[in-house]
Scaffold this motif. Sequence first.
Motif, PDB file in Angstrom:
ATOM      1  N   LEU A   1       0.829  -1.366  -0.001  1.00 33.50           N
ATOM      2  CA  LEU A   1      -0.071  -0.028   0.108  1.00 33.50           C
ATOM      3  C   LEU A   1       0.875   1.259  -0.068  1.00 33.50           C
ATOM      4  CD1 LEU A   1      -2.640  -1.101   2.523  1.00 33.50           C
ATOM      5  CD2 LEU A   1      -2.958  -1.120   0.163  1.00 33.50           C
ATOM      6  N   MET A   2       0.374   2.238  -0.745  1.00 32.22           N
ATOM      7  CA  MET A   2       1.222   3.589  -0.771  1.00 32.22           C
ATOM      8  C   MET A   2       1.185   4.202   0.561  1.00 32.22           C
ATOM      9  SD  MET A   2       2.382   3.636  -3.740  1.00 32.22           S
ATOM     10  CE  MET A   2       2.735   5.284  -4.127  1.00 32.22           C
ATOM     11  N   PRO A   3       1.953   4.979   0.880  1.00 35.78           N
ATOM     12  CA  PRO A   3       1.882   5.961   2.118  1.00 35.78           C
ATOM     13  C   PRO A   3       0.709   6.637   2.582  1.00 35.78           C
ATOM     14  CG  PRO A   3       4.026   6.082   1.360  1.00 35.78           C
ATOM     15  CD  PRO A   3       3.298   5.132   0.341  1.00 35.78           C
ATOM     16  N   HIS A   4       0.016   7.087   1.474  1.00 34.65           N
ATOM     17  CA  HIS A   4      -1.123   7.998   1.592  1.00 34.65           C
ATOM     18  C   HIS A   4      -2.382   7.129   1.714  1.00 34.65           C
ATOM     19  CE1 HIS A   4      -1.399   7.097  -2.682  1.00 34.65           C
ATOM     20  NE2 HIS A   4      -2.778   7.085  -2.703  1.00 34.65           N
ATOM     21  N   GLU A   5      -2.254   5.932   1.300  1.00 38.56           N
ATOM     22  CA  GLU A   5      -3.249   4.848   1.601  1.00 38.56           C
ATOM     23  C   GLU A   5      -3.443   4.310   2.997  1.00 38.56           C
ATOM     24  OE1 GLU A   5      -3.662   2.964  -3.197  1.00 38.56           O
ATOM     25  OE2 GLU A   5      -2.093   2.210  -1.820  1.00 38.56           O
ATOM     26  N   LEU A   6      -2.134   4.269   3.294  1.00 39.10           N
ATOM     27  CA  LEU A   6      -2.012   3.638   4.958  1.00 39.10           C
ATOM     28  C   LEU A   6      -2.157   4.680   5.627  1.00 39.10           C
ATOM     29  CD1 LEU A   6       0.717   1.079   4.937  1.00 39.10           C
ATOM     30  CD2 LEU A   6      -1.571   0.889   5.596  1.00 39.10           C
ATOM     31  N   ALA A   7      -1.983   6.074   5.498  1.00 34.79           N
ATOM     32  CA  ALA A   7      -1.965   7.250   6.410  1.00 34.79           C
ATOM     33  C   ALA A   7      -3.327   7.193   7.124  1.00 34.79           C
ATOM     34  CB  ALA A   7      -1.849   8.276   5.347  1.00 34.79           C
ATOM     35  N   PRO A   8      -4.518   6.967   6.775  1.00 29.41           N
ATOM     36  CA  PRO A   8      -5.722   7.110   7.427  1.00 29.41           C
ATOM     37  C   PRO A   8      -5.797   6.110   8.791  1.00 29.41           C
ATOM     38  CG  PRO A   8      -6.382   7.278   5.190  1.00 29.41           C
ATOM     39  CD  PRO A   8      -5.037   6.824   5.467  1.00 29.41           C
ATOM     40  N   PHE A   9      -4.919   5.115   8.581  1.00 27.08           N
ATOM     41  CA  PHE A   9      -4.761   4.185   9.580  1.00 27.08           C
ATOM     42  C   PHE A   9      -3.676   4.383  10.544  1.00 27.08           C
ATOM     43  CE2 PHE A   9      -6.818   2.351   5.845  1.00 27.08           C
ATOM     44  CZ  PHE A   9      -8.011   2.201   6.046  1.00 27.08           C
ATOM     45  N   ARG A  10      -2.740   5.256  10.408  1.00 27.22           N
ATOM     46  CA  ARG A  10      -1.339   5.010  11.289  1.00 27.22           C
ATOM     47  C   ARG A  10      -2.169   5.428  12.511  1.00 27.22           C
ATOM     48  NH1 ARG A  10       2.792   3.093   8.666  1.00 27.22           N
ATOM     49  NH2 ARG A  10       2.978   3.806   6.595  1.00 27.22           N
ATOM     50  N   ASN A  11      -1.239   4.873  13.571  1.00 27.80           N
ATOM     51  CA  ASN A  11      -1.678   5.061  15.221  1.00 27.80           C
ATOM     52  C   ASN A  11      -3.203   4.442  15.548  1.00 27.80           C
ATOM     53  OD1 ASN A  11       0.755   6.742  15.467  1.00 27.80           O
ATOM     54  ND2 ASN A  11      -0.329   8.476  14.736  1.00 27.80           N
ATOM     55  N   PHE A  12      -3.523   3.732  14.692  1.00 30.77           N
ATOM     56  CA  PHE A  12      -4.746   2.804  15.023  1.00 30.77           C
ATOM     57  C   PHE A  12      -4.637   1.218  14.736  1.00 30.77           C
ATOM     58  CE2 PHE A  12      -6.320   6.914  13.612  1.00 30.77           C
ATOM     59  CZ  PHE A  12      -7.117   7.348  14.869  1.00 30.77           C
ATOM     60  N   SER A  13      -4.140   0.689  15.724  1.00 30.78           N
ATOM     61  CA  SER A  13      -3.492  -0.788  15.635  1.00 30.78           C
ATOM     62  C   SER A  13      -4.928  -1.517  15.260  1.00 30.78           C
ATOM     63  CB  SER A  13      -2.923  -1.174  16.807  1.00 30.78           C
ATOM     64  OG  SER A  13      -3.731  -1.020  17.869  1.00 30.78           O
ATOM     65  N   SER A  14      -5.919  -1.151  15.786  1.00 35.10           N
ATOM     66  CA  SER A  14      -7.065  -2.029  15.417  1.00 35.10           C
ATOM     67  C   SER A  14      -7.529  -1.942  13.952  1.00 35.10           C
ATOM     68  CB  SER A  14      -8.476  -1.589  16.235  1.00 35.10           C
ATOM     69  OG  SER A  14      -8.157  -1.494  17.646  1.00 35.10           O
ATOM     70  N   GLN A  15      -7.460  -0.961  13.457  1.00 39.28           N
ATOM     71  CA  GLN A  15      -7.770  -0.701  12.048  1.00 39.28           C
ATOM     72  C   GLN A  15      -6.833  -1.296  11.226  1.00 39.28           C
ATOM     73  OE1 GLN A  15      -9.504   3.312  10.874  1.00 39.28           O
ATOM     74  NE2 GLN A  15      -9.654   3.677  13.311  1.00 39.28           N
ATOM     75  N   LEU A  16      -5.545  -1.253  11.501  1.00 35.65           N
ATOM     76  CA  LEU A  16      -4.486  -1.959  10.854  1.00 35.65           C
ATOM     77  C   LEU A  16      -4.530  -3.391  10.942  1.00 35.65           C
ATOM     78  CD1 LEU A  16      -1.450   0.240  12.029  1.00 35.65           C
ATOM     79  CD2 LEU A  16      -2.200   0.107   9.487  1.00 35.65           C
ATOM     80  N   ALA A  17      -4.941  -3.873  12.021  1.00 41.96           N
ATOM     81  CA  ALA A  17      -5.222  -5.310  12.320  1.00 41.96           C
ATOM     82  C   ALA A  17      -6.266  -6.030  11.433  1.00 41.96           C
ATOM     83  CB  ALA A  17      -5.607  -5.630  13.791  1.00 41.96           C
ATOM     84  N   ALA A  18      -7.326  -5.112  11.309  1.00 42.11           N
ATOM     85  CA  ALA A  18      -8.526  -5.288  10.441  1.00 42.11           C
ATOM     86  C   ALA A  18      -7.912  -5.519   8.911  1.00 42.11           C
ATOM     87  CB  ALA A  18      -9.730  -4.121  10.352  1.00 42.11           C
ATOM     88  N   LEU A  19      -6.871  -4.770   8.533  1.00 41.90           N
ATOM     89  CA  LEU A  19      -6.612  -4.872   6.914  1.00 41.90           C
ATOM     90  C   LEU A  19      -5.748  -6.443   7.127  1.00 41.90           C
ATOM     91  CD1 LEU A  19      -4.960  -1.658   6.293  1.00 41.90           C
ATOM     92  CD2 LEU A  19      -6.981  -2.614   5.638  1.00 41.90           C
ATOM     93  N   ASP A  20      -4.988  -6.779   8.291  1.00 40.41           N
ATOM     94  CA  ASP A  20      -4.290  -7.933   8.268  1.00 40.41           C
ATOM     95  C   ASP A  20      -5.357  -9.093   8.251  1.00 40.41           C
ATOM     96  OD1 ASP A  20      -1.602  -7.344   7.912  1.00 40.41           O
ATOM     97  OD2 ASP A  20      -1.721  -7.264  10.138  1.00 40.41           O
TER      98      ASP A  20
END
Length: 489
Positions: A373-392
């Motif tokens: 994912l591009m940095p701007h695509e990941l940016a909204p999820f930075r510092n939100f481990s729950s939302q990053l975990a949802a992508l995983d």
Amino acid sequence: MYGRLLNLASTALAEKELRHDSSTMWGEQYKQASAWKPCAEKTSTIHQRKHSKSSGFMLVSANGGLNQQRVARSCLQVCNAIVVAYLLNATLVLPKFLYSNVWKDLSQFGEIYQEDYFMNILKDEVNMVKELPFHLQSVDIEAIGSLITDADIRKEAKPTDFIETVLPLLQRNGIVHFLGFGNRLGFDPLPSELQRLRCKCNFHALKFVPKIQEVGSLLVRRLRKYDLALSELDEQLLGNFIPKNPSKLQQPSTARSKYLALHLRFEIDMVAYSLCEFGGGENERQELQAYRESHFPLLIERLKKTKLVSPAELRKLGRCPLTPEEAALVLSSLGFRRGAYIYLAGSDIYGGQSRMQPFTDLYPNLVTKEDLLMPHELAPFRNFSSQLAALDFIACATADVFTMTDSGSQLSSLVSGYRVYYGGGRAPTLRPNKKRLAAILSENATIKWKGFEERVRKMIKEDQRVRTRGFGRSIYRQPRSPECMCKGN
């Protein structure tokens, strides 16, 4: 620790490349897996309670797990809350997620799951509101005795425990608050209608918000190099964010990529909590002890009062998380070729790139969401481990093969259950038995590669046998049960 075995694995992989061998583990090993179909939402025996008067309002503050586990643990607690609300005939206020200094995530229910969809799917079983009525918002719940903590409800509680302990408070005060609502409700014995409600909540009512679905679809499309939705798993997790037809940029001759998703639970919290050693000597011991003292004070206090089990004994008992080296040895013994495309869920591996080097030496095509994912695509999820975990979660659940290295991980368990429920018998999960694997690896100085392969493959295939859920086992992880799935011919 396993230099000799890693060299043997490297040689074996090179030979497979020359022979163009492919692993048989890309598919389910037992055809009986396709006999079970989802049906938690179709044949509910639950009596609708819309016509009956509510006993009062039920607040829930769910305590999450650590890092990648929070999205799974909060999901399970939400479904347990639904069952308890039904049991008490309470009006459930949409759950809140507690903040912790460990994972530093402010995400709330509506930032992970679609609130209106959730309420609509379960509207016939449980009355729900998004907020307390105004006249109750200023009530001191603790002062009136309606605050319920895990200390008030025993672990693996039965429905009668909630009826005897909580219902009188709810009827007297019109409100109760479960603070730090843990997984106190046991799996058995539980009436079949409550088990079915659990399944309906977990597999049908909880849908990720469009923001997560959209970026999750980008992740899956880039992993597969293919635009089409391929299975019911895709439809359930990604909604409308995978095109129904190939894009104009997609060449008809381009074959999609198969990929294996690996949840390598080797983050520092897991490593430190295990009390195991991983070959790093005194520096490693001091670093992990400092982490325990900072993050796990209750563990430190408990250790002062109990006799310590040696790291060697812990490993022998199968209580140590698998290292990247061990995960690579398992995959190579199962016949996955060197060029296999592997998605790594989470990327904060303890020891960093140097610890992953033995793995990437054998399997260089290893990618993470940060790679795809591009940095701007990941940016909204930075510092939100729950939302990053949802992508995983999405990338793991929709993979051709999912491999977990820790059967106790909430995220891995939930992913494997989701794959059973919606996979149609075509979504294999590979789960090493850590105790048996430890015994095999203890012979690393003498065992021949062929013998190592045979023993690991036998271990994995035995775990893949199609069984109905056992008594007391998680219905989220093992949904093959009459209350959750229907078995055909």
